[in-house]
Design a protein around this motif. Structure first.
Motif, PDB file in Angstrom:
ATOM      1  N   ALA A  39     -55.952   5.561   6.571  1.00  0.00           N
ATOM      2  CA  ALA A  39     -56.499   6.620   7.009  1.00  0.00           C
ATOM      3  C   ALA A  39     -57.692   6.555   8.270  1.00  0.00           C
ATOM      4  N   PRO A  72     -53.863  15.188  10.692  1.00  0.00           N
ATOM      5  CA  PRO A  72     -54.045  14.757   9.245  1.00  0.00           C
ATOM      6  C   PRO A  72     -52.894  15.429   8.284  1.00  0.00           C
ATOM      7  N   PHE A  98     -60.838  12.171   2.463  1.00  0.00           N
ATOM      8  CA  PHE A  98     -59.712  11.377   2.048  1.00  0.00           C
ATOM      9  C   PHE A  98     -59.389  10.996   0.543  1.00  0.00           C
TER      10      PHE A  98
END
Length: 354
Positions: A124, A135, A300
């Motif tokens: 990520a 994203p 995340f």
């Protein structure tokens, strides 16, 4: 409690030590499974210092430190321990910041959960913090070719899963003997393709160029090198757009041969805990992404829980090392010798049998 201490020769001593106490913002986790990563053998081997280097944790919350929000005792979780600090994963109890911890559904086993934290956060950070790709909640609105070197590694495989959720395509993924596994993660209808690096660098470069010509795309402006050694970045440097961006994972590499027109950055998972990578001694690394790494990790980690629930995120293939903590040396030596393609070793801290 029992804790595994790894020596420079990767011999492991299982010792008795006090159960750690969680500090403010931390969780004490009763470890059901711990994941192994390449850094776990490299750290003691290259520094010459004994340590519990484990950072991938899955288990149940045993105690919450002050000011922890969103977690309670008994919660099933996976977590990324802060690298280089006490309370590592290779023990019966471990410490992790709540900011890098996420909930596990009942349907997700602890073995599966232990494959995710460090590798998925690294992926990520590479895609979204460094390369600044859209994203998963934003999605790509146009064709955006992405090169990934090392697609069968846990980090590379999670990068594929995240990129697909962001609608980043086509994905040009370089792998080796585990190319069939990588192909199972790709979508050929979007122009995704896996290319075997064992053909040699020139053949790989030509294969990438032919593929771009075939699908009417490219050259790529973005590359994630999840290997960053043995010529991987040389290959990527030859096929990237002259003004492209390549992000690399090894903090000890010599990247001076990468074309000077390219943006080069270091993907460093430690930013999830507020650490800043030192690139001053890295030849060829010319960029450090700005932004709040801790806030990034919070967002995340919550996304990982949702991805597991929604089904687009799944564990990396895993193999449980025998003999609990006593089997850690076997696992680390297997990783060091390259015996773990498309597989992540998992340690169960049960030390009742040898």
């Amino acid at each position: 409690m029992k804790e595994a201490i790894v020596g420079p020769d990767l011999a492991v001593e299982v010792v008795d030590c006090p159960r750690p106490k969680p500090s403010r913002g931390d969780l004490l986790i009763k470890v059901a499974c711990a994941g192994c990563n390449p850094k776990d053998w490299k750290a003691p081997h290259y520094t010459g210092k004994k340590a519990n280097p484990g950072d991938d944790i899955a288990g149940e919350v045993a105690e919450c430190g002050e000011d922890v929000v969103g977690f309670s005792v008994g919660d099933r979780v996976a977590a990324f321990h802060q690298m280089g600090t006490p309370g590592g994963a290779f023990a019966e109890y471990a410490i992790a910041p709540a900011t890098t911890t996420f909930h596990l559904l009942i349907k997700v086993s602890f073995e599966e959960g232990a494959t995710i934290p460090l590798a998925c956060l690294t992926a990520a950070i590479a895609l979204y913090h460094n390369l600044r790709l859209p994203p998963p909640w934003q999605k790509c609105s146009k064709k955006t070719p992405l090169l990934i070197y090392g697609g069968s590694t846990a980090t590379g495989a999670f990068a594929i899963k995240l990129a697909r959720q962001s609608h980043v395509s086509p994905l040009i993924v370089i792998a080796g003997k585990s190319t069939p596994f990588v192909e199972s993660l790709l979508d050929a209808s979007q122009g995704d393709v896996a290319i075997d690096y064992r053909q040699g660098q020139d053949a790989v470069v030509k294969a990438i160029e032919r593929h771009f010509a075939h699908i009417g795309a490219g050259p790529a402006h973005y590359a994630f090198d999840a290997i960053s050694e043995q010529g991987s970045f040389h290959t990527l440097g030859r096929v990237l757009h002259p003004n492209g961006h390549i992000t690399l994972v090894l903090p000890e590499g010599d990247y001076a041969s990468i074309p000077a027109s390219l943006t080069t950055s270091l993907t460093y998972v430690g930013i999830a805990h507020g650490s800043t990578p030192d690139i001053s001694t890295l030849e060829g690394i010319r960029h450090v992404a700005d932004g709040d790494g801790e806030a990034f990790a919070v967002v995340f980690c919550r996304l990982f829980s949702w991805g597991l629930q929604a089904g687009w995120l799944s564990a990396h293939p895993w193999k449980c090392a025998p003999n609990g903590l006593h089997g850690l040396s076997t696992a680390l030596n297997a990783i060091k010798s390259g015996q773990t393609s498309a597989t992540k070793y998992i340690i169960n801290p049960d030390v009742s049998s040898k």
